[in-house]
Each structure stands twice: as C-alpha cells, then as structure tokens.
Design a protein around this motif. Sequence first.
Motif, PDB file in Angstrom:
ATOM      1  N   VAL A  99      -3.019  13.137   9.045  1.00 32.09           N
ATOM      2  CA  VAL A  99      -3.990  14.132   8.610  1.00 32.09           C
ATOM      3  C   VAL A  99      -4.265  14.370   7.378  1.00 32.09           C
ATOM      4  O   VAL A  99      -5.350  14.369   6.656  1.00 32.09           O
ATOM      5  N   ASN A 100      -3.235  14.650   6.416  1.00 31.74           N
ATOM      6  CA  ASN A 100      -3.592  14.859   5.177  1.00 31.74           C
ATOM      7  C   ASN A 100      -3.793  13.720   4.465  1.00 31.74           C
ATOM      8  O   ASN A 100      -4.703  13.853   3.352  1.00 31.74           O
ATOM      9  N   ALA A 101      -3.146  12.485   4.640  1.00 33.68           N
ATOM     10  CA  ALA A 101      -3.648  11.177   4.146  1.00 33.68           C
ATOM     11  C   ALA A 101      -5.020  10.734   4.446  1.00 33.68           C
ATOM     12  O   ALA A 101      -5.757  10.207   3.677  1.00 33.68           O
ATOM     13  N   GLY A 102      -5.288  10.811   5.542  1.00 29.53           N
ATOM     14  CA  GLY A 102      -6.939  10.584   5.908  1.00 29.53           C
ATOM     15  C   GLY A 102      -7.922  11.473   5.637  1.00 29.53           C
ATOM     16  O   GLY A 102      -9.215  11.319   5.610  1.00 29.53           O
ATOM     17  N   ALA A 142       0.881  -1.063   0.034  1.00 27.04           N
ATOM     18  CA  ALA A 142      -0.219  -0.173   0.215  1.00 27.04           C
ATOM     19  C   ALA A 142       0.778   1.179  -0.011  1.00 27.04           C
ATOM     20  O   ALA A 142       2.121   1.103   0.210  1.00 27.04           O
ATOM     21  N   THR A 143       0.285   2.415  -0.513  1.00 28.65           N
ATOM     22  CA  THR A 143       0.862   3.698  -0.459  1.00 28.65           C
ATOM     23  C   THR A 143       0.153   4.577   0.446  1.00 28.65           C
ATOM     24  O   THR A 143      -0.902   4.391   0.995  1.00 28.65           O
ATOM     25  N   THR A 144       0.820   5.623   1.007  1.00 27.71           N
ATOM     26  CA  THR A 144       0.360   6.518   1.654  1.00 27.71           C
ATOM     27  C   THR A 144       0.468   7.866   1.101  1.00 27.71           C
ATOM     28  O   THR A 144       1.633   8.275   0.696  1.00 27.71           O
ATOM     29  N   ALA A 167      -9.505   9.344  15.667  1.00 28.66           N
ATOM     30  CA  ALA A 167      -9.560   7.862  15.239  1.00 28.66           C
ATOM     31  C   ALA A 167      -9.112   7.892  13.546  1.00 28.66           C
ATOM     32  O   ALA A 167      -8.386   6.831  13.493  1.00 28.66           O
ATOM     33  N   ASP A 168      -9.488   8.823  13.024  1.00 30.09           N
ATOM     34  CA  ASP A 168      -8.742   8.952  11.478  1.00 30.09           C
ATOM     35  C   ASP A 168      -7.269   9.189  11.472  1.00 30.09           C
ATOM     36  O   ASP A 168      -6.677   8.507  10.648  1.00 30.09           O
ATOM     37  N   ILE A 169      -6.823   9.912  12.358  1.00 30.58           N
ATOM     38  CA  ILE A 169      -5.207  10.066  12.277  1.00 30.58           C
ATOM     39  C   ILE A 169      -4.720   8.729  12.605  1.00 30.58           C
ATOM     40  O   ILE A 169      -3.570   8.547  12.461  1.00 30.58           O
TER      41      ILE A 169
END
Length: 476
Positions: free
Chosen positions: A388-391, A55-57, A397-399
């Motif tokens: 933060v940017n990726a999510g 996977a990539t971030t 919870a998203d972080i």
Amino acid sequence: MDDSVSRRRWLTALGATGAAGLAGCTGGDGGQSTTTTSTTAAEETTESGMTETTATTTEQASVSGKVKLGVLQPTSGDLKYYGQQALWGFYSGLAHKAGTDPIGDASTGKKTVTVGDVDYELVVRDTQFSAKKAQSLATDLVMNEEVDMLFGCASSGAASRVIKTVAKQAQVPYMVGPAASAGITSSSETCGNMVFRASENTAMDARSGGKYVANQSDVSKVYLFGADYSFGKAVVNNYEQVLKDEGVEIVGKKFVPQGYSEWKGLLDNAQSAGAEGIVGGFTVATLPKLFTSFLNGSYDYRVFGGFATQITNSVVGQTLQKALGKPLTKEKLSKTGLGPFTTRYHWNQYDNDINSQFVDTYTSTYGVVPDLFTSGTFTAASAIVQAVNAGGSTQSADIAEALRGMTVTETPKGKNAYTFQKYNNQARSAMTVANPVPTTDEWADSWKAAIMPSEPLATIGAEEATIPKSGVDCSL
C-alpha cells in the motif's frame, strides 16, 4: 485486466444464477465482535529492499484511506489452533507496522488496525477447516462485504477452492496462508496474477530437508510415508523429487489414511527394503502412533520430516516421555533416531531485532511463543502494508501490482528475508534444520510441550529452498 470490471462481471453472473448456484453462499458468521486498534506514532520513514531483479521497493507515507480485508481461518473445531496462530501472526505483522500492540483474540467479526493514515479493516470468518465453508464465506466477503483483498485458509483444499471459484473469477487479490501445499503456487490450476503466498510450503520443507539429508548425513536410501490427502502427498512427492535429484535412492513409498495406527508392518517393510531413513508426511492425527511403533521397535534407520506446531509436539512429547521415561534428556533423544527435522519457522531459529520484538509481544499477548505458521502470516501482513505504501494506493489492483516481485523489508526471519517470485508470486525465504531437544525452563510456560527445536543445525538459503521457475507449471 481491470479488476473492478472483472469483479462486476463476476458479481453480475453470480446474481443471475443465485449465490447458492455458484458457491452456496450462507452469509456471515454469528456472534461477531468488533475490535479497533490504532496508533498515533509518526509515519514510517522510507525503506527499500532488493527484489529478485535490480529494482527496489520503497515504502512511502503519503497514502490514506481504507483497505478492507476478508480473512478466512478456522477458529473453531479440533484444528482451531492452526487458525489462531495464523491470525496472531497476521495481527502481529500489522501491529509491528503500526507501532502498537496486536489484536488480542482470534474471534470472528470486524476489527480495524490503523497504520499511518490507512485503516486496515479485517472481516474475520471461521472456515471450520472446510473447503465448502471457505468457498461460501469467500463468496460472501467479495459479493456482500466488497472486500479489497482476501487472506487466509489453513487448509490447502480450502485455499485451492477459494482460488478457483472466487479469487480468479472475481480478480480479487488473495494472500494465501498458512495453507502449505506446494501446488497452490506451482500448478497452473491455482497459481495466478492475483494469488500470492508469503507462507512457506511443502516444497520448501522437502527441498531444505532433502538437501540436508543428502549432503549432511550418511543416509543414501529413504522410504517415504505420507497421509493420503493433499498435504501428505505434497510432502512425499516433493521429498521424492529432491532426494532423487541429490542422488538418494527411494526404496519405497506408501500413503495411509489419517490416524493410521498399524505401523509395525509398514516400518518392518522399510527395514526390509534397506532404508537408512524414513520421511513421515503427517500431522498430529498420525505422528504419535508412528513414533510409538518406531520407538517400541528395533530399527536401524532414522526418521526425518518437518517440525510441527505446538499441539503436535505436545502429543509427540508425551509419547516420548512414555517410551523413554521422565525427564527427557538430550542423550535419551539423541539415541531415538528421531530427526533432525526441518522447520519453516520457530521462535528460537532466528536472531534479529524484529524476531526478538515479535517473540516478546506475541508471547505477552497470547501466552505462547510464535509457532510454525506465524512468520509467514506476519510477513503477509507486513507485505500488504508495504505494498500500500509503495504503490501509494489502497486500490486492490495497485496493491497486487506492488506485491509482484517485492522483497518484504520487515519479517521475523530478518530484514529483506522474503521475496515474492515474479514467476509464481510465492515468497522465498530461508529454512532451518534442528534436532528435537527437551524444552528448557525458559520456554516451558510458553511452549507447553516436552520437546522443542534445538538451535539451528543448518540454515538452507532461500534460493536453495524454493522451487525454481523451471520446476513450476505456472507462467505469470
């Protein structure tokens, strides 16, 4: 688990029993300051990095809002420099992402750094290097400040207590650092889905140092010494495991109190046991006394371990100057039997654009070069912004979800140099091994110690330096 629901339940329970009943909450620090740093630079372009899988971030730039971080570091007392360099590294990581200068102090209070359209509000508290104080402050940060995430603790005991009593119960993401006990991310008591660490740990010290001793020296028998508390025990236990696995014989081990001074007898015991090398798992409270006895004795073995921070190197350098005379030279140091030593990070161990910029801005802002803890805490900040940017979200919870398995794109060790392992949320990264050498004129004003690490003798890759999944008591 929904983190907001879990946190409400925890806060309800806390309110029912009283803050003192659960954590002895004392409220905020006094004498706080408020600092705001922002940038009008263009938003970051998309970047990607490989995770431990395929996977990539990807960093995005559309998110806006605020992330409130509760920051726990010792900013007073004898070991305040640990907290200072941890904060300075973290501030430098945020500044790098923001394209601005880092916050210039290490005071408590509220500070804000703006990256793109996201405000990172930092609520900084002084733990005084106390586990009890750290627990109390963490409770207050979650209960009263309602932070989205916790960061910090230089003491492993403090970090472990915050994890057990606050982070896990309230389901608040916690980025530990620079606390270095390997158990934080390898023991089922403290590892968890919400517990992350970018900072290097004692197992990484031992795995890299132990492999170097076993494979690139003629040492086959080692005696292990360590301080009789969590840090020293972690150093000794991890070295013991790694050296045994590499075929090196452990001829003895001994734990002593911090500040122990009666070293002649113990060093004689190591000589009698046939040691060809000893490992010292100590801090500035003990190392100078050990080195003084070693240098004044006549021993056939070498001393291994880890390169410490500037304050320890300053005292050790003074000890060497007394024993060897001024000026110190490479020739004098090479005959002492001290080193080589493992380093988690020092300013001169990595040659890349990010590190060069980091060294320049850090030195100009704080008057010293980046030290042992700073790459890990720089990376912690860089990772949070990337998450933060990726999510595309500022929700805790998203972080946390974005951090799991993430490869951090921008770090002082280079691009994509840290990866959070999915099995325990510990970031792996490379380690280096270096000799102690006299501090050069170039760094004399910004290092302020008579000895410094040499250019790297070897680099131990991230996979070799990290405890594998099979070696941790943690299942995420």
